[in-house]
Design a protein around this motif. Structure first.
Motif, PDB file in Angstrom:
ATOM      1  N   LEU A 260       0.771  -1.120  -0.076  1.00  0.00           N
ATOM      2  CA  LEU A 260       0.138   0.002   0.088  1.00  0.00           C
ATOM      3  C   LEU A 260       0.660   1.273  -0.069  1.00  0.00           C
ATOM      4  CD1 LEU A 260      -2.949  -0.837   2.648  1.00  0.00           C
ATOM      5  CD2 LEU A 260      -3.063  -0.457   0.128  1.00  0.00           C
ATOM      6  N   SER A 261       1.866   1.208   0.640  1.00  0.00           N
ATOM      7  CA  SER A 261       2.786   2.394   0.772  1.00  0.00           C
ATOM      8  C   SER A 261       3.348   2.696  -0.565  1.00  0.00           C
ATOM      9  CB  SER A 261       3.914   2.138   1.896  1.00  0.00           C
ATOM     10  OG  SER A 261       3.419   2.048   2.892  1.00  0.00           O
ATOM     11  N   ILE A 262       3.856   1.595  -1.043  1.00  0.00           N
ATOM     12  CA  ILE A 262       4.509   1.956  -2.357  1.00  0.00           C
ATOM     13  C   ILE A 262       3.706   2.451  -3.635  1.00  0.00           C
ATOM     14  CG2 ILE A 262       5.621   0.789  -4.493  1.00  0.00           C
ATOM     15  CD1 ILE A 262       6.879  -1.254  -2.474  1.00  0.00           C
ATOM     16  N   PHE A 263       2.579   1.511  -3.603  1.00  0.00           N
ATOM     17  CA  PHE A 263       1.260   2.217  -4.258  1.00  0.00           C
ATOM     18  C   PHE A 263       0.704   3.456  -4.045  1.00  0.00           C
ATOM     19  CE2 PHE A 263      -3.328   2.022  -5.738  1.00  0.00           C
ATOM     20  CZ  PHE A 263      -2.950   1.677  -7.059  1.00  0.00           C
ATOM     21  N   LEU A 264       0.506   3.821  -3.001  1.00  0.00           N
ATOM     22  CA  LEU A 264      -0.178   5.136  -2.665  1.00  0.00           C
ATOM     23  C   LEU A 264       0.742   6.206  -2.602  1.00  0.00           C
ATOM     24  CD1 LEU A 264      -3.054   3.858  -0.194  1.00  0.00           C
ATOM     25  CD2 LEU A 264      -3.370   4.393  -2.602  1.00  0.00           C
ATOM     26  N   LEU A 265       1.902   6.142  -2.325  1.00  0.00           N
ATOM     27  CA  LEU A 265       2.977   7.163  -1.863  1.00  0.00           C
ATOM     28  C   LEU A 265       3.164   8.246  -2.799  1.00  0.00           C
ATOM     29  CD1 LEU A 265       4.682   7.597   0.489  1.00  0.00           C
ATOM     30  CD2 LEU A 265       6.607   6.710  -0.843  1.00  0.00           C
ATOM     31  N   ASP A 266       3.009   8.069  -4.199  1.00  0.00           N
ATOM     32  CA  ASP A 266       3.125   8.974  -5.270  1.00  0.00           C
ATOM     33  C   ASP A 266       1.719   9.433  -5.794  1.00  0.00           C
ATOM     34  OD1 ASP A 266       5.923   9.538  -4.963  1.00  0.00           O
ATOM     35  OD2 ASP A 266       6.137   7.705  -6.567  1.00  0.00           O
ATOM     36  N   ARG A 267       0.346   8.987  -5.322  1.00  0.00           N
ATOM     37  CA  ARG A 267      -0.752   8.965  -5.532  1.00  0.00           C
ATOM     38  C   ARG A 267      -1.540  10.173  -4.730  1.00  0.00           C
ATOM     39  NH1 ARG A 267       0.626   4.133  -7.697  1.00  0.00           N
ATOM     40  NH2 ARG A 267      -0.343   3.605  -9.774  1.00  0.00           N
ATOM     41  N   ILE A 268      -1.440   9.982  -3.509  1.00  0.00           N
ATOM     42  CA  ILE A 268      -2.299  10.632  -2.421  1.00  0.00           C
ATOM     43  C   ILE A 268      -1.172  11.638  -1.631  1.00  0.00           C
ATOM     44  CG2 ILE A 268      -4.080   8.983  -2.415  1.00  0.00           C
ATOM     45  CD1 ILE A 268      -3.322   8.385   0.485  1.00  0.00           C
ATOM     46  N   GLY A 269      -0.047  11.220  -1.740  1.00  0.00           N
ATOM     47  CA  GLY A 269       0.919  12.209  -1.001  1.00  0.00           C
ATOM     48  C   GLY A 269       1.328  11.721   0.401  1.00  0.00           C
ATOM     49  N   ARG A 270       2.682  12.177   0.635  1.00  0.00           N
ATOM     50  CA  ARG A 270       3.281  11.647   1.842  1.00  0.00           C
ATOM     51  C   ARG A 270       2.346  12.053   3.166  1.00  0.00           C
ATOM     52  NH1 ARG A 270       5.631  10.509  -2.630  1.00  0.00           N
ATOM     53  NH2 ARG A 270       8.025  11.266  -2.681  1.00  0.00           N
ATOM     54  N   LYS A 271       2.034  13.225   3.122  1.00  0.00           N
ATOM     55  CA  LYS A 271       1.217  13.487   4.551  1.00  0.00           C
ATOM     56  C   LYS A 271      -0.043  12.903   4.868  1.00  0.00           C
ATOM     57  CE  LYS A 271      -0.554  17.674   4.821  1.00  0.00           C
ATOM     58  NZ  LYS A 271      -0.802  18.960   4.957  1.00  0.00           N
ATOM     59  N   LYS A 272      -0.889  12.776   3.593  1.00  0.00           N
ATOM     60  CA  LYS A 272      -2.139  12.235   3.943  1.00  0.00           C
ATOM     61  C   LYS A 272      -1.726  10.559   3.923  1.00  0.00           C
ATOM     62  CE  LYS A 272      -4.760  15.376   0.916  1.00  0.00           C
ATOM     63  NZ  LYS A 272      -5.645  15.765  -0.275  1.00  0.00           N
ATOM     64  N   LEU A 273      -1.232   9.997   3.515  1.00  0.00           N
ATOM     65  CA  LEU A 273      -0.812   8.707   3.552  1.00  0.00           C
ATOM     66  C   LEU A 273      -0.601   8.352   4.980  1.00  0.00           C
ATOM     67  CD1 LEU A 273      -1.043   5.931   2.490  1.00  0.00           C
ATOM     68  CD2 LEU A 273       1.205   6.274   1.553  1.00  0.00           C
TER      69      LEU A 273
ATOM     70  N   GLY B 192      -1.337  -0.482   9.995  1.00  0.00           N
ATOM     71  CA  GLY B 192      -1.098   0.994  10.345  1.00  0.00           C
ATOM     72  C   GLY B 192       0.464   1.310  10.578  1.00  0.00           C
ATOM     73  N   SER B 193       0.843   0.857  11.736  1.00  0.00           N
ATOM     74  CA  SER B 193       2.251   1.196  11.969  1.00  0.00           C
ATOM     75  C   SER B 193       3.527   0.711  11.089  1.00  0.00           C
ATOM     76  CB  SER B 193       2.429   0.419  13.348  1.00  0.00           C
ATOM     77  OG  SER B 193       2.397  -0.868  13.341  1.00  0.00           O
ATOM     78  N   ALA B 194       3.232  -0.573  10.276  1.00  0.00           N
ATOM     79  CA  ALA B 194       4.081  -0.864   9.383  1.00  0.00           C
ATOM     80  C   ALA B 194       4.256  -0.013   8.143  1.00  0.00           C
ATOM     81  CB  ALA B 194       3.688  -2.234   8.802  1.00  0.00           C
ATOM     82  N   GLY B 195       2.849   0.313   7.795  1.00  0.00           N
ATOM     83  CA  GLY B 195       3.003   1.219   6.701  1.00  0.00           C
ATOM     84  C   GLY B 195       3.303   2.517   6.945  1.00  0.00           C
ATOM     85  N   ALA B 196       3.044   3.042   8.152  1.00  0.00           N
ATOM     86  CA  ALA B 196       3.629   4.471   8.538  1.00  0.00           C
ATOM     87  C   ALA B 196       5.343   4.492   8.601  1.00  0.00           C
ATOM     88  CB  ALA B 196       3.066   4.876   9.897  1.00  0.00           C
ATOM     89  N   PHE B 197       5.485   3.346   9.091  1.00  0.00           N
ATOM     90  CA  PHE B 197       7.173   3.214   8.962  1.00  0.00           C
ATOM     91  C   PHE B 197       7.796   3.389   7.741  1.00  0.00           C
ATOM     92  CE2 PHE B 197       9.385   1.090  12.925  1.00  0.00           C
ATOM     93  CZ  PHE B 197      10.332   2.002  12.800  1.00  0.00           C
ATOM     94  N   GLY B 198       7.265   2.786   6.692  1.00  0.00           N
ATOM     95  CA  GLY B 198       7.682   2.978   5.410  1.00  0.00           C
ATOM     96  C   GLY B 198       7.456   4.504   4.654  1.00  0.00           C
ATOM     97  N   VAL B 199       6.595   5.083   5.225  1.00  0.00           N
ATOM     98  CA  VAL B 199       6.243   6.321   4.716  1.00  0.00           C
ATOM     99  C   VAL B 199       6.964   7.500   5.459  1.00  0.00           C
ATOM    100  CG1 VAL B 199       4.491   8.404   4.391  1.00  0.00           C
ATOM    101  CG2 VAL B 199       3.837   5.689   3.985  1.00  0.00           C
TER     102      VAL B 199
ATOM    103  N   LEU C 290      -0.116  19.333  10.280  1.00  0.00           N
ATOM    104  CA  LEU C 290       0.547  20.431  10.461  1.00  0.00           C
ATOM    105  C   LEU C 290       1.776  20.667   9.858  1.00  0.00           C
ATOM    106  CD1 LEU C 290       0.452  21.154  14.357  1.00  0.00           C
ATOM    107  CD2 LEU C 290      -1.226  22.042  12.744  1.00  0.00           C
ATOM    108  N   LEU C 291       2.234  19.507   9.022  1.00  0.00           N
ATOM    109  CA  LEU C 291       3.135  19.389   8.257  1.00  0.00           C
ATOM    110  C   LEU C 291       2.969  19.842   6.668  1.00  0.00           C
ATOM    111  CD1 LEU C 291       5.107  16.384   9.470  1.00  0.00           C
ATOM    112  CD2 LEU C 291       5.671  18.881  10.169  1.00  0.00           C
ATOM    113  N   PRO C 292       3.952  20.416   6.045  1.00  0.00           N
ATOM    114  CA  PRO C 292       3.575  20.529   4.462  1.00  0.00           C
ATOM    115  C   PRO C 292       3.727  19.297   3.734  1.00  0.00           C
ATOM    116  CG  PRO C 292       5.930  21.344   5.199  1.00  0.00           C
ATOM    117  CD  PRO C 292       5.216  21.033   6.233  1.00  0.00           C
ATOM    118  N   GLU C 293       3.081  19.270   2.677  1.00  0.00           N
ATOM    119  CA  GLU C 293       3.082  18.022   1.746  1.00  0.00           C
ATOM    120  C   GLU C 293       4.426  18.117   0.841  1.00  0.00           C
ATOM    121  OE1 GLU C 293       3.303  14.977   0.109  1.00  0.00           O
ATOM    122  OE2 GLU C 293       1.216  15.152   1.000  1.00  0.00           O
ATOM    123  N   THR C 294       5.113  16.861   0.562  1.00  0.00           N
ATOM    124  CA  THR C 294       6.207  17.104  -0.320  1.00  0.00           C
ATOM    125  C   THR C 294       6.156  16.495  -1.767  1.00  0.00           C
ATOM    126  OG1 THR C 294       7.176  15.142   0.707  1.00  0.00           O
ATOM    127  CG2 THR C 294       7.775  17.136   1.931  1.00  0.00           C
ATOM    128  N   LEU C 295       4.995  15.852  -1.918  1.00  0.00           N
ATOM    129  CA  LEU C 295       4.847  15.377  -3.112  1.00  0.00           C
ATOM    130  C   LEU C 295       4.766  16.154  -4.310  1.00  0.00           C
ATOM    131  CD1 LEU C 295       4.249  12.676  -4.858  1.00  0.00           C
ATOM    132  CD2 LEU C 295       1.823  13.407  -4.430  1.00  0.00           C
TER     133      LEU C 295
END
Length: 545
Positions: free
Chosen positions: A378-391, A431-438, A506-511
């Motif tokens: 999920l991390s790999i698939f969604l990282l460049d689609r919905i953005g780092r912050k939202k994911l 959730g924790s594993a996916g967040a670790f990747g992001v 509160l953080l800015p998006e980097t995508l």
């Protein structure tokens, strides 16, 4: 020409890099086994006091003698999860008198253990229960403190003597300590060896990550940075398989240590990092490796490509304290640090809690391990689609709410709905594993270039603090007892995870954004011009210090 430009011509992820990347990912299997090994090795089986003067006492014995039954103290609390008090026993004041009034409650000094899941653990072999129960959490904390020390020590060593030599040093230390701990005679020697294992084990993982990313082109680094964690998850499956088949802590430890022998062959297959060689002025050695890469990738090498510039980081004038020199950078850095700590605590803690959730220990552990594969996918698939912050926020909040929700089936349900509790814990682990990747990608993109390495190194250290707290949170339920104690660790993991996830908003998006290079860029990043004007003078003064 910079090394990234050379990789573009050689192939950002050609045949040579693929082969090397797989080799560097294989140690991650052992890393996963070591990082969670103490969950099995120091598992506390169900236990009760040993019956006095009963030679063949076992946990499952059903004595027909009233004398033996009354000796086992019923818990004082309304703890429905316990049949007997695990730490006290009644001793008769007069021989042959079975009147309960003639019995004195005393602490027991010997125990018998339930052996359906483990024939022996380090905890049961050395009776680390009751007054000594906290020693199991201390041992896990010391292991993760070793991880922190290893990140610092071997990171410096890799920059000093090179990636290849430092990696081999970690393998040698890991091999010796991993086999040594299998025969640790007592607690002190055991935790000292576990500290060394933690340092060498994660030190090797860090060097493998760095070396792998340094050989991969820019467009492939996000993918390569996450895939290595998949091998980490394979290590968890290997660990639970070894535990299920062997059931004895020494045999499990040997099964974890065994593959380390294979890594000794890496001296002949893993090259030094060309980037590091160039930074050290060892141009001829770097050129030899570049030619070899070109040959394996079947690329015609232009000699002009060998004129490599080593000034990639020469312009860097940032220091770690610059992350705290401005209110904007301070807030962002603290939010990132808090997320690193909570992600690590939740990731390790939920798995450590596997034995306390009810049901089959190995099935729980297996499910909590296997769900990491869809999490990373999920991390790999969604990282460049919905953005780092939202994911990242989604992973943290959804996983945290799932853990918080476990309090309802635990407090108000019975054993028949234990699968609901397990399902919620699994969602928390996803959730924790996916967040670790992001968080790796998100942090690297938010930290300005001039302090990126320092910021990531500090983040890794903060994550180890979360890992050190995890065993205490996971065992907090034992101190409370009862059904609420069974749910308490997951409630703590869930509440902190939701808090950390919401703070990320509160953080800015980097995508698809041009990443910040200087401290000034970092402050401007994601902010409108009218919010920046009051910061510029402060920053210009701090960077001159």
């Amino acid at each position: 020409m910079k090394f990234d430009d050379i990789l573009f011509h050689l192939g950002e992820f050609g045949r040579y890099q693929k082969r090397l990347y797989v080799l560097l990912c294989l140690p991650a299997i052992s890393v996963g086994s070591f990082m969670m090994g103490l969950v099995l090795i120091m598992e506390t089986p169900k236990h009760r006091c040993k019956l006095p003067d009963y030679l063949n006492d076992t946990y499952e014995i059903q004595s027909s003698y009233h004398q033996h039954l009354i000796n086992l103290s019923i818990p004082d609390s309304d703890d429905e999860t316990l049949t007997y008090d695990q730490c006290h026993i009644y001793v008769s004041n007069s021989a042959g008198n079975s009147n309960p009034a003639n019995f004195t409650r005393q602490k027991c000094t010997e125990w018998v253990y339930e052996k359906s899941e483990f024939t022996s653990t380090f905890t049961s072999e050395h009776n680390l229960v009751c007054d000594d129960a906290l020693l199991t959490s201390h041992a896990k904390m010391i292991f993760y403190f070793g991880v922190l020390v290893g990140d610092l020590l071997f990171g410096v060593l890799a920059d000093s003597i090179g990636r290849k030599k430092a990696l081999y040093v970690t393998f040698l230390i890991l091999l010796a300590s991993a086999f040594g701990v299998c025969w640790a005679p007592e607690f002190i020697s055991f935790v000292v060896l576990e500290f060394i294992i933690g340092a060498a084990n994660h030190g090797a993982f860090m060097i493998c990550c760095v070396l792998g990313l340094e050989m991969v082109g820019p467009s492939k680094r996000v993918w390569a940075g996450i895939v290595i964690h998949v091998f980490f998850a394979i290590g968890l499956l290997y660990l639970v398989g070894a535990g299920f088949l062997l059931r004895d802590w020494q045999y499990i430890s040997l099964a974890i240590a065994g593959p380390c022998v294979f890594y000794l062959s890496y001296w002949f297959f893993v090259p030094e990092s060309p980037r590091w060689l160039i930074s050290q002025g060892r141009q001829p050695e770097a050129e030899d490796i570049i030619r070899k890469v070109a040959k394996v990738n079947k690329v015609k090498l232009n000699e002009k490509l060998l004129k490599v510039s080593d000034d990639d980081d020469k312009s860097s004038e940032g220091r770690i304290w610059h992350l705290f020199s401005n209110r904007v950078m301070l807030i962002r850095t603290l939010i990132l640090f808090f997320n690193w700590a909570i992600v690590s605590m939740m990731y390790y803690g939920v798995t450590m809690h596997a034995g306390n959730m009810g049901g089959d220990f190995y099935l729980n552990f297996f499910l909590l391990a296997v769900v990491e594969f869809p999490a990373y996918s999920l991390s790999i698939f969604l990282l460049d689609r919905i953005g780092r912050k939202k994911l990242h926020c989604s992973f943290m909040v959804v996983g945290g709410l799932a853990c918080l929700s476990t309090i309802f089936p635990v407090l108000y349900g019975d054993k028949s709905i234990q699968p609901v509790t397990l399902t919620l814990a699994i969602i928390g682990k996803i959730g924790s594993a996916g967040a670790f990747g992001v968080i790796y990608v998100f942090s690297a993109e938010l930290f300005p270039t001039v302090v990126r390495n320092a910021g990531m190194g500090a983040s890794s250290c903060i994550a180890r603090v979360g890992g050190m707290l995890a065993p205490y949170v996971a065992s907090s339920g034992d101190l409370v007892g009862g059904k609420f104690g069974q749910a308490l660790p997951l409630v703590i993991f869930g509440a902190t995870s939701v808090t950390a996830g919401l703070l990320c908003l509160l953080l800015p998006e980097t995508l698809n954004k041009k990443l910040p290079e200087s401290i000034e860029d970092g402050i401007r990043f994601g902010r409108s011009d009218d919010k920046i004007q009051n910061e510029e003078k402060v920053v210009s003064k701090s960077t001159k210090l």
